[in-house]
Design an enzyme around this catalytic site. Structure first.
Site, PDB file in Angstrom:
ATOM      1  N   LYS A 106      -4.968  -9.237  10.935  1.00 18.73           N
ATOM      2  CA  LYS A 106      -4.899  -8.190  11.961  1.00 18.73           C
ATOM      3  C   LYS A 106      -6.266  -7.535  12.155  1.00 18.73           C
ATOM      4  O   LYS A 106      -6.459  -6.791  13.111  1.00 18.73           O
ATOM      5  CB  LYS A 106      -3.817  -7.162  11.607  1.00 18.73           C
ATOM      6  CG  LYS A 106      -2.410  -7.695  11.796  1.00 18.73           C
ATOM      7  CD  LYS A 106      -1.348  -6.614  11.685  1.00 18.73           C
ATOM      8  CE  LYS A 106      -1.183  -6.084  10.281  1.00 18.73           C
ATOM      9  NZ  LYS A 106      -0.713  -7.126   9.337  1.00 18.73           N
TER      10      LYS A 106
ATOM     11  N   TYR B 135      -6.532  -1.201   8.922  1.00 10.81           N
ATOM     12  CA  TYR B 135      -7.413  -2.010   8.078  1.00 10.81           C
ATOM     13  C   TYR B 135      -8.834  -1.460   8.092  1.00 10.81           C
ATOM     14  O   TYR B 135      -9.513  -1.413   7.061  1.00 10.81           O
ATOM     15  CB  TYR B 135      -7.448  -3.456   8.569  1.00 10.81           C
ATOM     16  CG  TYR B 135      -6.247  -4.301   8.225  1.00 10.81           C
ATOM     17  CD1 TYR B 135      -5.255  -3.861   7.356  1.00 10.81           C
ATOM     18  CD2 TYR B 135      -6.108  -5.577   8.762  1.00 10.81           C
ATOM     19  CE1 TYR B 135      -4.164  -4.641   7.047  1.00 10.81           C
ATOM     20  CE2 TYR B 135      -5.020  -6.379   8.458  1.00 10.81           C
ATOM     21  CZ  TYR B 135      -4.050  -5.918   7.607  1.00 10.81           C
ATOM     22  OH  TYR B 135      -2.987  -6.707   7.301  1.00 10.81           O
TER      23      TYR B 135
END
Length: 353
Positions: free
Chosen positions: A112, A144
């Site tokens: 991702k 992230y």
């Protein structure tokens, strides 16, 4: 000095596999989770990463040389994902800072990084495949990135090296995990075999026909150890995949054969697992009773939503491993063997019949 690992998220697919791998390599291993399970060679630590006071108390007598972050908490929005998951990283690294013992911190994120978070998954302008580490961040909010920023700030403050692993979909042994395609497909195939339902690929034509790859949790564990101890790998982000590529239209027939099934033809429209298994809770309960399985609750075993998200992507997803290869990590794993090894282990543990 003996390496001492603090594995955070030690009951999940990646964390449990890493903890057992390091223990087999004669590391001293502490496994941190909210509800840790006993395992050979791993000292359990119960702690909540969102409670700094209790976290500090749980870690006050531990001086890890290496910290591995293999956990996250899914939230309803990406803004909440960022707030919660960045706090978890920040709280953990502040809690271990007092020991002045940490030499390296590893963080597992995923693809991702390139595809965007669930709210914008596979949308907008994406980098071309195969994904490479030098491709920059997308211009979207992504937890992230927030986790990485907390890692980089703590590394600058406390003078440890770091690594970031970006695996593709992980195949490995863990029950009740939120991102668990292997167990989900094993349970789905079992239901199809026991009920006579067709074994229908639940994803998109792009996934069915395009090239893809995956990550075995055992290979990821080896990579995490390598990145934490090889000087050339310090302060680097790495893609981590098995090394082979396949098309799901080939793999689906291989998985069907393992369970004694005939794969159904590719459907004209996407048929997600959440739809196919909407009525399957009582069916699984009957299967579990018939075969004396350890978990009669379907909802505790599978993550249909995550498998649907991965297999429903409208684009080809392929990952480059050149960076690791050039720096010395040469491990390889057959993805078909990853699946069949897991299925055999699930049978041996009486999770599937």
């Amino acid at each position: 000095m003996k390496n001492t690992a603090l594995v955070v998220g030690s009951t999940g697919i990646t964390g449990f596999t890493l903890a057992t791998h390091l223990a087999s390599q004669q590391w001293q291993v502490y496994g941190l989770a909210r509800n840790p399970s006993p395992a050979s060679g791993i000292t359990p630590i119960a702690a909540d990463l969102l409670n700094p006071t209790s976290l500090a108390a749980a870690l006050k007598d531990i001086a890890p040389t290496h910290v591995f972050l293999n956990t996250w908490l899914r939230q309803p929005t990406e803004a909440e994902n960022i707030r919660v998951n960045s706090a978890m990283v920040r709280n953990l690294l502040e809690a271990v800072s007092h020991s002045n013992s940490v030499q390296h911190v590893g963080l597992v994120t995923g693809l991702k990084h390139y595809l965007g978070p669930f709210e914008n998954y596979g949308k907008g302008v994406l980098p071309p495949t195969p994904f490479r580490e030098e491709q920059g961040r997308l211009d979207v909010e992504n937890f992230y990135y927030a986790q990485e920023d907390e890692l980089f700030a703590a590394a600058s403050r406390d003078c440890f090296t770091w690594s970031v692993q970006r695996p593709h979909t992980v195949i490995g042994y863990a029950v009740g995990n939120a991102m668990n395609m292997g167990v989900t497909l094993a349970v789905y195939a079992t239901i199809c075999r026991e009920t006579g339902r067709p074994f229908i690929f639940p994803g998109s034509s792009a996934q069915w026909n395009g090239l893809t790859d995956m990550t075995d949790a055992r290979l990821l564990a080896s990579h995490q150890q390598w990145a934490a101890t090889a000087p050339a790998a310090a302060n680097q982000a790495f893609n981590v995949v098995n090394g082979d590529v396949f098309r799901w239209k080939w793999m689906w027939s291989r998985l069907a054969a393992y369970f004694g099934l005939e794969p159904a033809p590719f459907p004209e429209t996407i048929t997600p697992l959440e739809q196919q298994l909407a009525d399957a809770e009582p069916i699984w309960s009957e299967i579990a009773a018939k075969h004396t399985l350890v978990s009669p609750k379907l909802s505790k075993l599978i993550s249909a939503w995550h498998t649907d998200a991965d297999l429903g992507r409208p684009i080809e997803v392929l990952t480059d491993m050149t960076k690791s290869r050039k720096l010395g990590f040469l491990d390889y794993q057959s993805t078909e063997d990853s699946f069949t090894d897991l299925f055999t282990r699930l049978r041996d543990a009486h999770i599937i019949p």
